[in-house]
Enzyme design. Structure first.
Site, PDB file in Angstrom:
ATOM      1  N   LYS A 111       1.089  -1.500   0.030  1.00 59.55           N
ATOM      2  CA  LYS A 111      -0.289  -0.124   0.066  1.00 59.55           C
ATOM      3  C   LYS A 111       0.991   1.583   0.144  1.00 59.55           C
ATOM      4  O   LYS A 111       0.279   2.217  -0.676  1.00 59.55           O
ATOM      5  CB  LYS A 111      -0.115  -0.155   1.116  1.00 59.55           C
ATOM      6  CG  LYS A 111      -2.259  -1.047   1.276  1.00 59.55           C
ATOM      7  CD  LYS A 111      -3.111  -0.500   1.651  1.00 59.55           C
ATOM      8  CE  LYS A 111      -4.515  -1.309   1.938  1.00 59.55           C
ATOM      9  NZ  LYS A 111      -5.842  -0.886   3.220  1.00 59.55           N
ATOM     10  N   LYS A 194      -4.639  -9.779  -7.384  1.00 56.45           N
ATOM     11  CA  LYS A 194      -5.766 -10.125  -6.268  1.00 56.45           C
ATOM     12  C   LYS A 194      -6.317  -9.276  -6.640  1.00 56.45           C
ATOM     13  O   LYS A 194      -6.231  -7.576  -6.996  1.00 56.45           O
ATOM     14  CB  LYS A 194      -5.119 -10.086  -4.965  1.00 56.45           C
ATOM     15  CG  LYS A 194      -6.094  -9.565  -3.951  1.00 56.45           C
ATOM     16  CD  LYS A 194      -5.828  -8.921  -2.463  1.00 56.45           C
ATOM     17  CE  LYS A 194      -6.166  -7.855  -1.756  1.00 56.45           C
ATOM     18  NZ  LYS A 194      -6.014  -7.386  -0.370  1.00 56.45           N
ATOM     19  N   LYS A 197      -9.846  -3.079  -4.483  1.00 55.33           N
ATOM     20  CA  LYS A 197     -10.942  -1.967  -4.869  1.00 55.33           C
ATOM     21  C   LYS A 197     -10.485  -1.161  -5.538  1.00 55.33           C
ATOM     22  O   LYS A 197     -10.528   0.118  -5.656  1.00 55.33           O
ATOM     23  CB  LYS A 197     -11.425  -1.167  -3.499  1.00 55.33           C
ATOM     24  CG  LYS A 197     -12.460  -2.660  -2.762  1.00 55.33           C
ATOM     25  CD  LYS A 197     -12.596  -2.047  -0.883  1.00 55.33           C
ATOM     26  CE  LYS A 197     -13.372  -2.883  -0.347  1.00 55.33           C
ATOM     27  NZ  LYS A 197     -13.242  -2.522   1.436  1.00 55.33           N
TER      28      LYS A 197
END
Ligand code: AMP
Ligand code: TRP
Length: 334
Positions: A111, A194, A197
């Site tokens: 992230k 993956k 969102k």
């Protein structure tokens, strides 16, 4: 009875990975466990959220949970920021966990990316808040998708260190519940990534809010390869997109992946994608209809969250009391 805690972030649209990897399993567990399901708005703000969006997404995620079949009377459904014990225990865990443990967390690395110096401290400390969520209720089991496994290992390490530092067994060593065929749903544009969102391409995921024509279009455009479908899982080697689409089919139809291979082996992608889209629409549309109905009834959704928070608070209070006394915090009123 064993107690379950799990959470989902109110960030952006919920997608098929959230549903198959987490929410659907929660629905199945609610009869056998005492469950707390939490919309983790404090985790969401570890990266910037527009306030109006955060509010709307909190309600939308709650509507999705209820529409998927989670019973708010039987289970506790609430939003995290309402119960201040999450923040209090998270701080304590910040002081229990070691820098080295958090430095190993792959989700932070993913992230934060190259912007590590610019990431919030909250994003780094995120797993300590997650441990606090679970341990504030002394939950014993945590159903999640595979991507959360490492965070649960850290939760176990924190519980163990706290118990041994203070020579008192307060926190259970939690068990992850990672089951079903949908534990790792991959992107429709890249079978090695993956479904998420945060992927900039909307074509990479099926959102819970997508209508039938969008779902059909996304599956039609999903990345594939030039071969026909394999007739056994052995044929998935080097073919992540075939594996992903067949896996999604297996998860949605509640069958074994091997059965899907036997049924569709040697077929063209195009025909299979059509069947997959029809199946997804059939499974998701009743949930979507109910979601729309609930989203128009903000008052009801808000009341579920507020009543859930009261019940959660009542469970958290004695645990926090014991933790504070154990640490040596002066707390009770004179
Ligand atoms: P999040 O959206 O990150 O709050 O995730 C909520 C839940 O969905 C967690 O239990 C995740 O493990 C699960 N989840 C998220 N993405 C996927 C995916 N692509 N496949 C399976 N489970 C997922
Ligand atoms: N970190 C989880 C995710 O992104 C969400 C979460 C927060 C959670 N607290 C939790 C999951 C506690 C399980 C238990 O998916």
């Amino acid at each position: 009875m064993s107690r379950i805690f799990s959470g989902v972030q109110p960030t952006g649209d919920l997608h098929l990975g959230n549903y198959l990897g987490a929410i659907r399993n929660w629905v199945r567990l609610q009869d056998d466990y005492e469950c707390l399901f939490c919309v983790v708005d404090m985790h969401a703000i570890t990266v910037w959220q527009e306030p109006d969006n955060l509010l709307a997404n909190t309600r939308e995620v709650t509507a999705a949970l209820l529409a998927s079949g989670i019973d708010p009377k039987k289970n506790i459904v609430f939003n995290q920021s309402r119960v201040s014990g999450h923040a209090q225990l998270a701080w304590i865990f910040n002081c229990v966990a070691r820098m080295g443990w958090l430095n190993r967390m792959t989700q932070f690395k993913e992230k934060a990316g190259k912007q590590k110096e610019n990431a919030s401290i909250g994003l780094f400390a995120y797993p300590c808040l997650m441990a606090a969520d679970i341990l504030l209720y002394q939950a014993t089991h945590v159903p999640v998708g595979e991507d959360q496994k490492q965070h649960l290992e850290l939760t176990r390490d924190i519980a163990h260190k706290f118990n041994s530092d203070f020579k008192k067994v307060i926190f259970p060593i939690v068990k992850p519940l990672i089951f079903g065929t949908g534990t790792r749903v991959m992107s429709l544009r890249d079978g090695t990534k993956k479904m998420s969102k945060s992927d900039p391409s909307d074509l990479s995921r099926i959102n819970m809010a997508d209508d039938a024509s969008i779902i059909t279009k996304k599956f039609r455009k999903a990345k594939s390869d030039t071969d026909v479908l394999p007739d056994s899982q052995d044929g998935f080697k080097g073919r992540p997109e075939a594996a992903n689409l067949m896996n999604i089919y297996a998860a949605l139809s509640d069958t074994d992946i091997e059965e899907v291979c036997q049924q569709y082996g040697a077929e063209q992608f195009s025909a299979f994608k059509k069947e997959l889209a029809d199946l997804a629409v059939a499974k998701l549309s009743p949930i979507q209809d109910e979601m729309r109905r609930l989203m128009a009834d903000t008052e009801y959704v808000d009341s579920v969250l507020s009543q859930g928070a009261d019940r959660a608070q009542a469970l958290a209070e004695p645990v926090l009391e014991e933790v504070c006394a154990t640490i040596g915090f002066l707390r009770s009123r004179a």
